[in-house]
Motif scaffolding. Sequence first.
Motif, short mmCIF file in Angstrom:
data_model
loop_
_atom_site.label_atom_id
_atom_site.label_comp_id
_atom_site.label_asym_id
_atom_site.label_seq_id
_atom_site.Cartn_x
_atom_site.Cartn_y
_atom_site.Cartn_z
N VAL A 55 -95.07 90.69 -53.83
CA VAL A 55 -94.34 89.48 -54.23
C VAL A 55 -93.20 89.23 -53.26
CG1 VAL A 55 -92.84 88.51 -56.02
CG2 VAL A 55 -94.99 89.58 -56.65
N THR A 56 -92.46 90.28 -52.92
CA THR A 56 -91.35 90.13 -51.97
C THR A 56 -91.87 89.70 -50.61
OG1 THR A 56 -90.14 91.84 -53.15
CG2 THR A 56 -89.40 91.33 -50.92
N TRP A 57 -92.96 90.28 -50.17
CA TRP A 57 -93.53 89.96 -48.86
C TRP A 57 -94.02 88.52 -48.80
CZ3 TRP A 57 -93.26 92.32 -44.38
CH2 TRP A 57 -94.13 91.95 -43.36
N SER A 58 -94.45 87.98 -49.94
CA SER A 58 -94.96 86.61 -49.93
C SER A 58 -93.86 85.58 -49.67
CB SER A 58 -95.66 86.30 -51.26
OG SER A 58 -94.71 86.23 -52.31
N PHE A 59 -92.61 85.95 -49.84
CA PHE A 59 -91.51 85.03 -49.61
C PHE A 59 -90.89 85.18 -48.22
CE2 PHE A 59 -91.61 85.03 -54.24
CZ PHE A 59 -91.51 83.67 -54.48
N ARG A 60 -91.51 85.94 -47.32
CA ARG A 60 -90.96 86.11 -45.98
C ARG A 60 -90.98 84.77 -45.26
NH1 ARG A 60 -96.19 87.13 -45.66
NH2 ARG A 60 -97.33 86.61 -43.76
N GLY A 61 -89.91 84.48 -44.55
CA GLY A 61 -89.82 83.25 -43.78
C GLY A 61 -89.49 82.03 -44.61
N THR A 62 -89.25 82.18 -45.90
CA THR A 62 -88.98 81.02 -46.74
C THR A 62 -87.68 80.33 -46.34
OG1 THR A 62 -90.16 82.08 -48.54
CG2 THR A 62 -88.74 80.25 -49.12
N ALA A 63 -86.67 81.09 -45.99
CA ALA A 63 -85.39 80.49 -45.61
C ALA A 63 -85.56 79.65 -44.35
CB ALA A 63 -84.34 81.57 -45.38
N GLN A 64 -86.36 80.10 -43.42
CA GLN A 64 -86.59 79.35 -42.18
C GLN A 64 -87.36 78.06 -42.45
OE1 GLN A 64 -85.18 80.27 -39.44
NE2 GLN A 64 -86.02 78.71 -38.11
N LYS A 65 -88.25 78.09 -43.44
CA LYS A 65 -89.04 76.90 -43.76
C LYS A 65 -88.18 75.80 -44.36
CE LYS A 65 -93.18 79.57 -44.73
NZ LYS A 65 -94.07 80.02 -45.79
N HIS A 66 -87.10 76.17 -45.04
CA HIS A 66 -86.30 75.19 -45.76
C HIS A 66 -84.99 74.83 -45.07
CE1 HIS A 66 -89.02 75.12 -49.12
NE2 HIS A 66 -89.02 76.44 -49.14
N THR A 67 -84.78 75.29 -43.85
CA THR A 67 -83.58 74.89 -43.12
C THR A 67 -83.85 73.57 -42.42
OG1 THR A 67 -84.27 76.18 -41.22
CG2 THR A 67 -82.73 77.23 -42.73
N PRO A 68 -82.84 72.74 -42.28
CA PRO A 68 -83.04 71.47 -41.56
C PRO A 68 -83.43 71.74 -40.11
CG PRO A 68 -80.95 71.47 -42.75
CD PRO A 68 -81.51 72.85 -42.84
N PRO A 69 -84.19 70.86 -39.50
CA PRO A 69 -84.66 71.09 -38.12
C PRO A 69 -83.52 71.27 -37.13
CG PRO A 69 -85.83 69.25 -39.11
CD PRO A 69 -84.76 69.65 -40.07
N THR A 70 -82.35 70.71 -37.41
CA THR A 70 -81.24 70.84 -36.47
C THR A 70 -80.62 72.23 -36.50
OG1 THR A 70 -79.71 70.02 -38.15
CG2 THR A 70 -80.65 68.40 -36.62
N GLU A 71 -80.88 73.01 -37.55
CA GLU A 71 -80.28 74.33 -37.66
C GLU A 71 -81.26 75.46 -37.37
OE1 GLU A 71 -78.22 74.92 -41.28
OE2 GLU A 71 -77.17 73.01 -41.16
N HIS A 72 -82.49 75.15 -36.96
CA HIS A 72 -83.44 76.20 -36.64
C HIS A 72 -82.94 77.02 -35.46
CE1 HIS A 72 -87.30 74.46 -38.62
NE2 HIS A 72 -86.39 74.82 -39.50
N ASN A 73 -83.11 78.30 -35.53
CA ASN A 73 -82.66 79.18 -34.47
C ASN A 73 -83.83 79.44 -33.52
OD1 ASN A 73 -81.12 80.83 -32.93
ND2 ASN A 73 -81.08 82.54 -34.36
N ASP A 74 -84.28 78.40 -32.85
CA ASP A 74 -85.37 78.56 -31.90
C ASP A 74 -84.83 78.73 -30.48
OD1 ASP A 74 -84.46 76.04 -31.46
OD2 ASP A 74 -86.37 75.03 -31.81
#
Length: 78
Positions: A39-58
């Motif tokens: 269950v915990t593993w299924s939420f990996r990357g969720t914070a990155q999916k919901h950040t605005p495109p201007t705040e992505h750390n790419d």
Amino acid sequence: MTSHAARVLAEEAAHHELPGPPWAFGVTALVIFALLLLVTWSFRGTAQKHTPPTEHNDHHSTELAHAHGGTMHDQGHH
């Protein structure tokens, strides 16, 4: 004699059988923890999916921040 009989009866009344073999409790705990890990593993990357495109750390935004003399964390957004 009566105190000895009462003690024997109390010991018999206090003895409870487990609902299963002792190893089954360990296996059950491991299975529950494995399910919680999934269950915990299924939420990996969720914070990155919901950040605005201007705040992505790419890569591009990091280069842009360094080009302007700072880092992504210097902008005051936490």
